[in-house]
Design an enzyme around this catalytic site. Structure first.
Site, PDB file in Angstrom:
ATOM      1  N   CYS A  88       0.863  -1.175   0.000  1.00 59.66           N
ATOM      2  CA  CYS A  88       0.000   0.000   0.000  1.00 59.66           C
ATOM      3  C   CYS A  88       0.902   1.228   0.000  1.00 59.66           C
ATOM      4  O   CYS A  88       1.675   1.440   0.949  1.00 59.66           O
ATOM      5  CB  CYS A  88      -0.913   0.006   1.226  1.00 59.66           C
ATOM      6  SG  CYS A  88      -2.008   1.435   1.236  1.00 59.66           S
ATOM      7  N   CYS A 241      -3.329   6.803  -4.925  1.00 55.62           N
ATOM      8  CA  CYS A 241      -3.064   5.367  -4.801  1.00 55.62           C
ATOM      9  C   CYS A 241      -1.622   5.054  -5.233  1.00 55.62           C
ATOM     10  O   CYS A 241      -1.304   5.073  -6.430  1.00 55.62           O
ATOM     11  CB  CYS A 241      -4.053   4.536  -5.606  1.00 55.62           C
ATOM     12  SG  CYS A 241      -3.979   2.773  -5.199  1.00 55.62           S
TER      13      CYS A 241
HETATM   14  O1  PYC Z   1      -1.873   3.753  -1.979  1.00 59.32           O
HETATM   15  O2  PYC Z   1      -1.359   1.766  -2.721  1.00 59.32           O
HETATM   16  C1  PYC Z   1      -2.138   2.553  -2.220  1.00 59.32           C
HETATM   17  C2  PYC Z   1      -3.484   2.073  -1.842  1.00 59.32           C
HETATM   18  C3  PYC Z   1      -4.013   0.842  -2.061  1.00 59.32           C
HETATM   19  C4  PYC Z   1      -5.300   0.855  -1.533  1.00 59.32           C
HETATM   20  C5  PYC Z   1      -5.526   2.097  -1.011  1.00 59.32           C
HETATM   21  N1  PYC Z   1      -4.404   2.833  -1.213  1.00 59.32           N
END
Ligand code: PYC
Length: 318
Positions: A88, A241
């Site tokens: 993550c 993300c």
């Molecule tokens: O930032 O990799 C990330 C992530 C995955 C799910 C929520 N954030």
């Protein structure tokens, strides 16, 4: 009364709840093995920490453990409202900033073992706040496995790529929707249907892995790209993300649209930005993602054995 200390941060708007003490003993195996022990024997702990009424669908949990590898400083298992993550990105940035806030890290590099590999984070110099909070994460390798996969939803055909960035993603460029806070319902609806259709058509990641994150991209004048990212538990990522940006960088590199050293700015649906760059490793890339995290709450979770919802409200069927 059981008491579990926690520290909450957010990275580009996406929260991370860090827990360590009071967690079940997962043994001394690899992080992948310990994640399996967590999943099979102690899933109530995941739900207790993260699900309502104590947590929320949006939150990602970070369980800090001792690493199994001698060359790592920390181990971490990330989890969410419905299960467990591989890596993550926003969570690692949040973890490192939280450790800095706690006085356990100084600016410099730190190696962190995750269930899907070792990542190296760099805590940048404090620019004058209470603690250093800008972090770069050199992720595990990212790569694209499928290009221009066609999926039909509500009679309309969409085309996207399947890529790994620490989790599995379906990345769609031409979806016809405006990416913005005014359009969250439509973005969520389409992303969820795309995910369901991928599963129905048995379009998976490597070894049959479920493609459980969907990214819808658009152009923006404020960055190189803006995206809406739907997470496995149907909440959208408030950050750009980290693993999703890694998957995006892998697709760009595969198209020859991103070269080593170039900086790619990925904006989230809420407007926060991660910077990403790549190194090449054969036909894969090693992404580095940079962002900032902010600590925002610390305290103790209180678990009263009489409470009928002490283990959280579990989500079934997601
Ligand atoms: O930032 O990799 C990330 C992530 C995955 C799910 C929520 N954030």
């Amino acid at each position: 009364m059981l008491k579990i200390p926690y520290l909450d941060s957010h990275t580009g708007g996406e929260p991370t709840r860090l827990v360590e003490h009071g967690a079940p003993d997962l043994g001394t195996g690899s992080l992948a093995e310990r994640r399996e022990v967590f999943r099979t024997k102690f899933d109530h702990f995941r739900s207790m920490v993260l699900n309502e009424p104590r947590g929320s669908d949006v939150m990602v949990g970070a369980l800090l453990v001792k690493p199994s590898l001698p060359n790592c400083d920390y181990g971490v298992i990330f989890f969410n409202n419905v299960g467990y993550l591989g890596m993550c990105g926003h969570g690692t940035i949040g973890l490192v900033a939280s450790l800095a806030y706690q006085g356990r890290l100084s600016p410099g590099k730190v190696r962190i073992e995750t269930p899907v590999g070792v990542v190296e984070a760099e805590l940048h110099q404090n620019q004058g706040g209470d603690y250093a909070n800008r972090v770069s994460v050199r992720n595990i390798n990212a790569y694209r496995t499928l290009k221009n996969v066609s999926v039909v939803v509500d009679g309309q055909e969409y085309s996207g790529d399947v890529a790994w960035g620490g989790n599995w993603f379906f990345l769609v460029q031409n979806h016809g929707l405006e990416v913005g806070m005014h359009n969250l319902d439509a973005l969520t609806d389409l992303s969820w249907k795309l995910r369901e259709e991928l599963a129905r058509k048995k379009i998976t990641g490597t070894d049959g892995a479920v493609v459980d994150h969907v990214e819808l991209f658009t152009h923006t004048p404020q960055a190189d790209s803006q995206s809406f990212v739907l997470c496995p538990g149907k909440a959208y990522d408030r950050s750009p993300c980290g693993t999703g940006t890694s998957a995006k960088l892998a697709c760009l590199a595969a198209e020859g649209k991103l070269l080593p050293g170039q900086v790619w700015r990925q904006q989230s649906v809420v407007g926060s930005v991660f910077e990403g760059s790549i190194e090449l490793d054969g036909d894969q890339v090693i992404p580095t993602i940079t962002g900032e995290a902010w600590v925002m709450a610390e305290g103790q979770l209180l678990i009263d054995q009489r409470d009928p919802f002490k283990d959280g409200i579990r989500q079934i069927g997601i």
